[in-house]
Design a protein around this motif. Structure first.
Motif, PDB file in Angstrom:
ATOM      1  N   ALA A  89       0.872  -1.278  -0.010  1.00 23.12           N
ATOM      2  CA  ALA A  89      -0.026   0.023  -0.132  1.00 23.12           C
ATOM      3  C   ALA A  89       0.936   1.179  -0.048  1.00 23.12           C
ATOM      4  O   ALA A  89       0.502   2.298  -0.446  1.00 23.12           O
ATOM      5  CB  ALA A  89      -0.924  -0.132   1.260  1.00 23.12           C
ATOM      6  N   LEU A  90       2.010   1.182   0.799  1.00 21.24           N
ATOM      7  CA  LEU A  90       3.012   2.585   0.593  1.00 21.24           C
ATOM      8  C   LEU A  90       3.989   2.173  -0.362  1.00 21.24           C
ATOM      9  O   LEU A  90       4.366   3.365  -0.865  1.00 21.24           O
ATOM     10  CB  LEU A  90       3.569   2.363   1.915  1.00 21.24           C
ATOM     11  CG  LEU A  90       2.982   2.701   3.265  1.00 21.24           C
ATOM     12  CD1 LEU A  90       3.324   2.556   4.354  1.00 21.24           C
ATOM     13  CD2 LEU A  90       2.422   4.279   3.054  1.00 21.24           C
ATOM     14  N   GLU A  91       4.318   1.220  -0.852  1.00 22.67           N
ATOM     15  CA  GLU A  91       5.464   0.985  -1.698  1.00 22.67           C
ATOM     16  C   GLU A  91       5.307   1.536  -3.264  1.00 22.67           C
ATOM     17  O   GLU A  91       6.016   2.460  -3.575  1.00 22.67           O
ATOM     18  CB  GLU A  91       5.783  -0.484  -1.944  1.00 22.67           C
ATOM     19  CG  GLU A  91       7.162  -0.683  -2.762  1.00 22.67           C
ATOM     20  CD  GLU A  91       7.516  -1.993  -3.004  1.00 22.67           C
ATOM     21  OE1 GLU A  91       8.450  -2.226  -3.406  1.00 22.67           O
ATOM     22  OE2 GLU A  91       6.835  -3.081  -2.517  1.00 22.67           O
ATOM     23  N   ALA A  92       4.144   1.375  -3.753  1.00 24.03           N
ATOM     24  CA  ALA A  92       3.909   1.686  -5.047  1.00 24.03           C
ATOM     25  C   ALA A  92       3.832   3.241  -5.163  1.00 24.03           C
ATOM     26  O   ALA A  92       4.614   3.831  -6.001  1.00 24.03           O
ATOM     27  CB  ALA A  92       2.607   0.941  -5.692  1.00 24.03           C
ATOM     28  N   PRO A  93       2.748   3.849  -4.351  1.00 23.10           N
ATOM     29  CA  PRO A  93       2.985   5.422  -4.589  1.00 23.10           C
ATOM     30  C   PRO A  93       4.289   5.900  -4.134  1.00 23.10           C
ATOM     31  O   PRO A  93       4.661   6.958  -4.729  1.00 23.10           O
ATOM     32  CB  PRO A  93       1.727   5.855  -3.356  1.00 23.10           C
ATOM     33  CG  PRO A  93       1.720   4.620  -2.670  1.00 23.10           C
ATOM     34  CD  PRO A  93       2.035   3.647  -3.336  1.00 23.10           C
TER      35      PRO A  93
END
Length: 214
Positions: free
Chosen positions: A119-123
Motif C-alpha cells: 500500500a505504501l511501496e507503489a505510490p
C-alpha cells in the motif's frame, strides 16, 4: 413530524477528500505520475474537477497531500501496535532506552516493514521517481515528509553523543545516512530482499563505526 436533520457538510467534505486521496494514489500506482490527471482522479473519486481545484492548485499538490495522509494513517496503525511513526519512527520520536543499537534496530525494522508494504511501496516509488526529474515536487517531498523524520534520528544521535555512546566529532546528519542510505539503495534497486536481519546488520556496522575509539 420529527425535524429533519441537516446534512453534515464537514463529514461530506471529509469523505470527498478521502475518496480523492484514494483515487490519486490508486492512479499513480497503476499508470504512473505523468499519466495521472486531475480528470482521471475526479472520475475515479466520483467528484467534479471543480471540487479538486477548490482544495488543491495542481495534480502534484493532490498527490502530495494524498501521500502525507497515507503516511499519517500508516503511523496511526503502527502506533496502535508498536508505537512507530510514519516511516518506522516511534512517535513522537525514536526511543531512548540507553541502548543506541537496540533503539535504532527497532526503528529500522519498522521502516523495513513499511517499505515492503504494497500500500505504501507503489505510490512511494512513483513519487520518488518523479521527484528526481521534477525538482519542485522532489523538494516538497523532502521538506514535508523526509526532513521531519530525519530530524528524529538527529535528536537520538545527539543524545547518544551526550551519553558518550557516539564520538563527539560525528555529524549526526551525516551519520543517519549510514542507516537510511543502505535501506534506500536496496529498496530502489530491488537487488536483494529487504529484511529485519539486514536492518540489524546496518545498525551493527554503523554503531561500531560511530562509537568512541579506545
Amino acid at each position: 413530524m420529527a425535524p429533519t436533520k441537516a446534512p453534515d457538510s464537514s463529514r461530506r467534505s471529509d469523505r470527498s477528500r478521502r475518496a480523492i486521496h484514494d483515487a490519486a494514489l490508486a492512479l499513480v500506482t497503476e499508470v504512473g505520475y505523468r499519466r495521472t490527471t486531475i480528470e482521471g482522479i475526479a472520475a475515479r473519486a466520483g467528484v467534479g474537477k471543480q471540487t479538486i481545484y477548490r482544495w488543491w492548485p495542481s495534480k502534484a499538490a493532490v498527490l502530495m497531500d494524498a501521500f502525507l495522509d497515507l503516511a499519517g494513517r500508516a503511523a496511526e496503525n503502527a502506533g496502535a501496535g508498536s508505537g512507530s511513526g510514519g516511516t518506522g519512527e516511534p512517535a513522537p520520536g525514536i526511543p531512548d532506552t540507553g541502548d543506541l543499537a537496540a533503539d535504532l534496530k527497532l526503528v529500522l525494522r519498522a521502516t523495513v516493514d513499511e517499505m515492503n508494504d504494497p500500500a505504501l511501496e507503489a505510490p512511494t516509488r512513483a513519487l520518488t521517481a518523479e521527484g528526481i526529474v521534477d525538482a519542485k515536487l522532489g523538494a516538497e517531498f523532502v521538506h514535508k515528509l523526509l526532513d521531519p523524520q530525519l530530524a528524529l534520528y538527529v535528536t537520538r544521535l545527539r543524545a547518544a553523543q551526550e551519553a558518550g555512546d557516539v564520538r563527539a566529532d560525528v555529524d549526526p546528519r551525516i551519520a543517519l545516512e549510514l542507516l537510511i542510505g543502505p535501506l534506500m539503495h536496496r529498496w530502489l534497486l530491488r537487488t536483494l530482499p529487504l529484511t529485519h536481519a539486514y536492518a540489524d546488520e546496518i545498525v551493527d556496522y554503523a554503531v561500531g563505526g560511530l562509537a568512541p575509539r579506545a
